[in-house]
Write a protein that holds these residues in place. Structure first.
Motif, mmCIF file in Angstrom:
data_model
loop_
_atom_site.group_PDB
_atom_site.id
_atom_site.type_symbol
_atom_site.label_atom_id
_atom_site.label_comp_id
_atom_site.label_asym_id
_atom_site.label_seq_id
_atom_site.Cartn_x
_atom_site.Cartn_y
_atom_site.Cartn_z
ATOM 1 N N MET A 1 -7.040 -3.105 15.543
ATOM 2 C CA MET A 1 -8.146 -4.020 15.297
ATOM 3 C C MET A 1 -7.690 -5.145 14.388
ATOM 4 N N SER A 2 -8.328 -6.276 14.555
ATOM 5 C CA SER A 2 -8.140 -7.379 13.642
ATOM 6 C C SER A 2 -9.490 -8.032 13.501
ATOM 7 N N CYS A 228 -15.676 -1.775 7.137
ATOM 8 C CA CYS A 228 -14.396 -1.206 7.588
ATOM 9 C C CYS A 228 -13.210 -1.977 7.015
ATOM 10 N N THR A 229 -12.371 -1.275 6.280
ATOM 11 C CA THR A 229 -11.178 -1.889 5.712
ATOM 12 C C THR A 229 -10.190 -2.327 6.798
ATOM 13 N N TYR A 230 -10.016 -1.495 7.806
ATOM 14 C CA TYR A 230 -9.028 -1.750 8.854
ATOM 15 C C TYR A 230 -9.315 -3.054 9.587
ATOM 16 N N SER A 231 -10.576 -3.340 9.813
ATOM 17 C CA SER A 231 -10.947 -4.509 10.606
ATOM 18 C C SER A 231 -11.254 -5.736 9.758
ATOM 19 N N GLN A 235 -10.112 -9.458 3.674
ATOM 20 C CA GLN A 235 -10.928 -9.041 2.534
ATOM 21 C C GLN A 235 -10.468 -7.743 1.893
ATOM 22 N N PHE A 236 -9.971 -6.780 2.696
ATOM 23 C CA PHE A 236 -9.635 -5.477 2.144
ATOM 24 C C PHE A 236 -8.262 -4.999 2.611
ATOM 25 N N TYR A 237 -7.595 -4.287 1.726
ATOM 26 C CA TYR A 237 -6.331 -3.640 2.079
ATOM 27 C C TYR A 237 -6.606 -2.438 2.984
ATOM 28 N N SER A 238 -5.653 -2.149 3.875
ATOM 29 C CA SER A 238 -5.757 -0.988 4.758
ATOM 30 C C SER A 238 -4.375 -0.389 4.959
ATOM 31 N N TYR A 239 -4.189 0.829 4.510
ATOM 32 C CA TYR A 239 -2.915 1.514 4.683
ATOM 33 C C TYR A 239 -2.653 1.822 6.156
ATOM 34 N N ARG A 240 -3.683 2.230 6.873
ATOM 35 C CA ARG A 240 -3.522 2.546 8.300
ATOM 36 C C ARG A 240 -3.111 1.291 9.082
ATOM 37 N N ARG A 241 -3.619 0.162 8.710
ATOM 38 C CA ARG A 241 -3.321 -1.086 9.412
ATOM 39 C C ARG A 241 -1.942 -1.630 9.063
ATOM 40 N N ASP A 242 -1.579 -1.595 7.757
ATOM 41 C CA ASP A 242 -0.392 -2.314 7.292
ATOM 42 C C ASP A 242 0.707 -1.446 6.687
ATOM 43 N N ALA A 243 0.412 -0.202 6.344
ATOM 44 C CA ALA A 243 1.367 0.733 5.707
ATOM 45 C C ALA A 243 1.774 0.236 4.313
ATOM 46 N N ARG A 244 2.545 -0.814 4.231
ATOM 47 C CA ARG A 244 2.923 -1.370 2.921
ATOM 48 C C ARG A 244 1.839 -2.367 2.526
#
Length: 257
Positions: A1-2, A228-231, A235-244
């Motif tokens: 998602m983006s 939702c952080t991932y989407s 605005q928000f960090y997401s470990y599942r989306r970006d790992a680092r």
């Protein structure tokens, strides 16, 4: 998602800081940070508050100092381990391994940092106690919400809760192990899981799971949830989306008198 921002979760205070959309009693303060408005670079752009993720320590210190200017005291930063240990914020000095903090002292700030796990903030109607909870699926399964409410030692019916941004059910794919840990022989909790595209995969809703646990404890007034952080990469960090990636914070305190 983006994509862009999640549903509105709070009122902007300054760039990178939101006042949560939460019906607070007089005498309680709360803030939510985003990934905007700081000095971190690269993968941590820009308001990263996590000192454990590989960011430049000077940048983290600068970001924390910027946050501190809007708080009554330095937050009680925890070393979060996805467990069910609850501590008194007043006792936090240095590195304390815990996933929730409770405070009864005006001006002492409880905080949790997240980047997909669910932050839960709590307070009571009389503004005598507040808490911040780091509630990923492991913490929920271990009983961190139940342990925190018990530690607050007030009638659960007097509590108000707020669910901050977390990975949403459209992005949080898990395996049978997670579903079993959270919904084994629990028909209500099982409704928080929808079959995924592959066998043995499920889409999980942390917001539903947290609301269920709070309701069973007697905490009926729950605001927030659904962001939702991932989407929300802007605005928000997401470990599942970006790992680092960095960490944002959810904070609550009793106002100093």
């Amino acid at each position: 998602m983006s994509g862009g921002h999640s549903p509105t979760v709070g009122r902007p205070l300054v760039p990178g800081l939101l006042c949560p959309d939460w019906a607070l009693p007089k005498g309680v303060g709360a803030l939510l940070t985003t990934c905007e408005g700081g000095v971190s670079a690269g993968d941590f752009t820009s308001f990263n508050l996590g000192a454990h993720v590989g960011d430049d320590p000077a940048a983290v210190a600068s970001n924390r100092a910027r946050l501190r200017a809007h708080l009554p005291s330095e937050p009680a930063w925890l070393d979060q381990v996805h467990g069910c240990t609850v501590v008194d914020a007043e006792s936090v000095t240095g590195h304390v391994r815990a996933d929730a903090a409770v405070s009864r002292t005006p001006g002492r700030v409880c905080a949790v940092m997240t980047a997909d796990c669910l932050p839960v903030l709590l307070c009571d109607d009389d503004a005598t106690v507040v808490a911040a909870v780091h509630a990923g699926w492991r913490g929920l399964a271990a009983g961190i919400v139940e342990a925190t409410v018990a530690h607050m030692a007030v009638a659960p019916s007097s509590l108000r809760a707020w669910l901050g941004p977390a990975i949403g059910p459209g992005a949080f794919e898990v395996g049978d192990d997670v579903r079993c840990a959270l919904a084994d022989s629990d028909e209500e909790a099982a409704q928080a899981f929808v079959a995924g595209a592959a066998p043995g995969k499920w889409m999980a809703d942390l917001f539903v799971l947290a609301r269920l646990r709070l309701r069973r404890l007697g905490v009926e007034r729950v605001d927030g949830g659904g962001a939702c952080t991932y989407s929300s990469p802007r605005q928000f960090y997401s470990y599942r989306r970006d790992a680092r990636t960095g960490r944002f914070a959810s904070l609550v305190w009793l106002d100093a008198h």
